[in-house]
Design an enzyme around this catalytic site. Structure first.
Site, PDB file in Angstrom:
ATOM      1  N   GLN A 101     -29.372   5.666 -32.785  1.00 53.68           N
ATOM      2  CA  GLN A 101     -28.559   4.458 -32.724  1.00 53.68           C
ATOM      3  C   GLN A 101     -27.762   4.263 -34.016  1.00 53.68           C
ATOM      4  OE1 GLN A 101     -28.136   2.542 -30.032  1.00 53.68           O
ATOM      5  NE2 GLN A 101     -26.850   1.024 -31.032  1.00 53.68           N
ATOM      6  N   LYS A 154     -31.278  -0.489 -23.418  1.00 53.57           N
ATOM      7  CA  LYS A 154     -31.201   0.890 -22.897  1.00 53.57           C
ATOM      8  C   LYS A 154     -32.584   1.369 -22.455  1.00 53.57           C
ATOM      9  CE  LYS A 154     -27.456   1.853 -26.167  1.00 53.57           C
ATOM     10  NZ  LYS A 154     -27.097   2.553 -27.432  1.00 53.57           N
ATOM     11  N   ASP A 177     -25.082  11.093 -26.363  1.00 54.57           N
ATOM     12  CA  ASP A 177     -24.103  10.196 -26.983  1.00 54.57           C
ATOM     13  C   ASP A 177     -22.719  10.843 -27.060  1.00 54.57           C
ATOM     14  OD1 ASP A 177     -24.576   7.599 -27.880  1.00 54.57           O
ATOM     15  OD2 ASP A 177     -25.780   8.272 -29.593  1.00 54.57           O
TER      16      ASP A 177
HETATM   17  N1  GUN Z   1     -23.857   1.883 -31.710  1.00 51.09           N
HETATM   18  C1  GUN Z   1     -22.870   1.256 -31.034  1.00 51.09           C
HETATM   19  N2  GUN Z   1     -22.509   1.971 -29.937  1.00 51.09           N
HETATM   20  C2  GUN Z   1     -23.280   3.084 -29.947  1.00 51.09           C
HETATM   21  C3  GUN Z   1     -23.372   4.209 -29.076  1.00 51.09           C
HETATM   22  O1  GUN Z   1     -22.659   4.350 -28.072  1.00 51.09           O
HETATM   23  N3  GUN Z   1     -24.303   5.141 -29.413  1.00 51.09           N
HETATM   24  C4  GUN Z   1     -25.080   5.025 -30.520  1.00 51.09           C
HETATM   25  N4  GUN Z   1     -25.941   5.999 -30.776  1.00 51.09           N
HETATM   26  N5  GUN Z   1     -25.014   4.010 -31.347  1.00 51.09           N
HETATM   27  C5  GUN Z   1     -24.117   3.040 -31.053  1.00 51.09           C
END
Ligand code: GUN
Length: 304
Positions: A99, A55, A122
């Site tokens: 995350q 990301k 998110d």
């Molecule tokens: N862990 C797995 N998928 C995601 C997501 O879309 N956002 C976040 N913050 N953590 C994740």
């Protein structure tokens, strides 16, 4: 039919979205605003390191200023909440992504509630979850279900009136996915069934689906005999399967038994190269929208 005829190519659709996002970033920069996104990681979970790294690289490629805050595995919830408070108050940070998964001693719900809903790229804050359920499109939609939705739309899959079966009822994918597709709205209006670990006769539900979305986290769970001929199959799963022939000792496989399902499905996503790139594309798009929203419309007073 050639080998790639029935594949839904997430990589190329994500690239198309990145081009649109890059243009919006250009317009923001022309107005003196550089979108900023901060990632927060707690501990050294290897998968989380990889995901955040991907990301970050995409943010940099598109011209989003990204930073990553890493707290040690043993960091207290208080320290994390304090960091989120600082990021909420920082006008150069338009998006905040904490995350998941978080260490067990931290209450994830409390953490996601602490992120300002305006910076919650998110889509995990209760305000944004509520807006999604209400059909209020001013909120942020979680990136993976938003990516699946966009993948279906841009592939020309008809959602209206379709029987959709979602496998998995998680907070990140299953539940928001169902909420998106059941809305009384364009590119929605589906009849949605959500199946989970206590669902009886899952295969019977799956065989009714015009669109089957697998997000239950069980490697190769969906087999060819669970698919209606011609159905659209979307594989959200990322599972580790032991593989002694590779250096890492494992390989990543989806929730769909790709080779067999491909013989029956009308269209399906490869994995990798299907949903994954779309999740990142939606995160970039949400971040740009958060930055755009931060430019206040001039008030009557400031115009005079
Ligand atoms: N862990 C797995 N998928 C995601 C997501 O879309 N956002 C976040 N913050 N953590 C994740």
């Amino acid at each position: 039919m050639t080998a790639s005829d029935n594949l839904i190519d997430g990589r190329s659709i994500a690239e198309q979205i990145h081009r649109e996002t890059a243009e919006r970033i250009g317009s923001l920069k022309a107005r003196g605003l550089a979108p900023g996104l901060t990632f927060v990681r707690v501990g050294e979970d290897p998968a989380s390191r990889v995901y955040v790294g991907m990301k970050e690289r995409m943010s940099q490629r598109l011209g989003i200023r990204s930073t990553t805050e890493v707290l040690p595995e043993g960091a207290t919830e208080g320290v994390l909440l304090e960091l989120i408070g600082r990021l909420n108050a920082d006008s150069g940070v338009h998006g905040i992504l904490v995350q998941a998964p978080l260490p067990r001693h931290i209450d994830a719900a409390r953490v996601y509630k602490a992120v300002s809903p305006d910076k919650d790229v998110d889509g995990f804050h209760p305000v944004n979850v509520g807006k999604l359920l209400l059909g209020d499109t001013t909120g942020f939609v979680p990136c993976t279900p938003a990516g699946v939705h966009e993948l279906l739309i841009r592939s020309g899959v008809r959602i209206e009136g379709a029987d959709v079966v979602v496998l998995g009822r998680g907070t990140i994918v299953g539940k928001p996915m169902a909420a998106l597709l059941v809305q009384k709205a364009r590119h929605a209006n589906a009849t949605v069934t959500v199946c989970h670990s206590l669902t009886r006769d899952i295969a019977v539900h799956c065989r009714r689906a015009d669109i089957l979305i697998a997000a239950l986290g069980v490697a190769r769970f969906v087999k060819a005999d669970m698919i209606k001929a011609g159905a659209v199959v979307i594989d959200v799963g990322v599972n580790r399967e032991p593989d002694s022939s590779v250096k890492t000792g494992y390989r990543l496989v989806g929730d769909v038994d790709f080779d067999s399902v491909r013989q029956v499905a009308g269209r399906l996503t490869p994995n990798p190269g299907g949903v994954g790139p779309m999740t990142i594309a939606m995160l970039m798009q949400n971040t740009v929208r958060a930055a755009e929203n931060s430019i206040r419309a001039p008030t009557l007073d400031s115009r005079t």
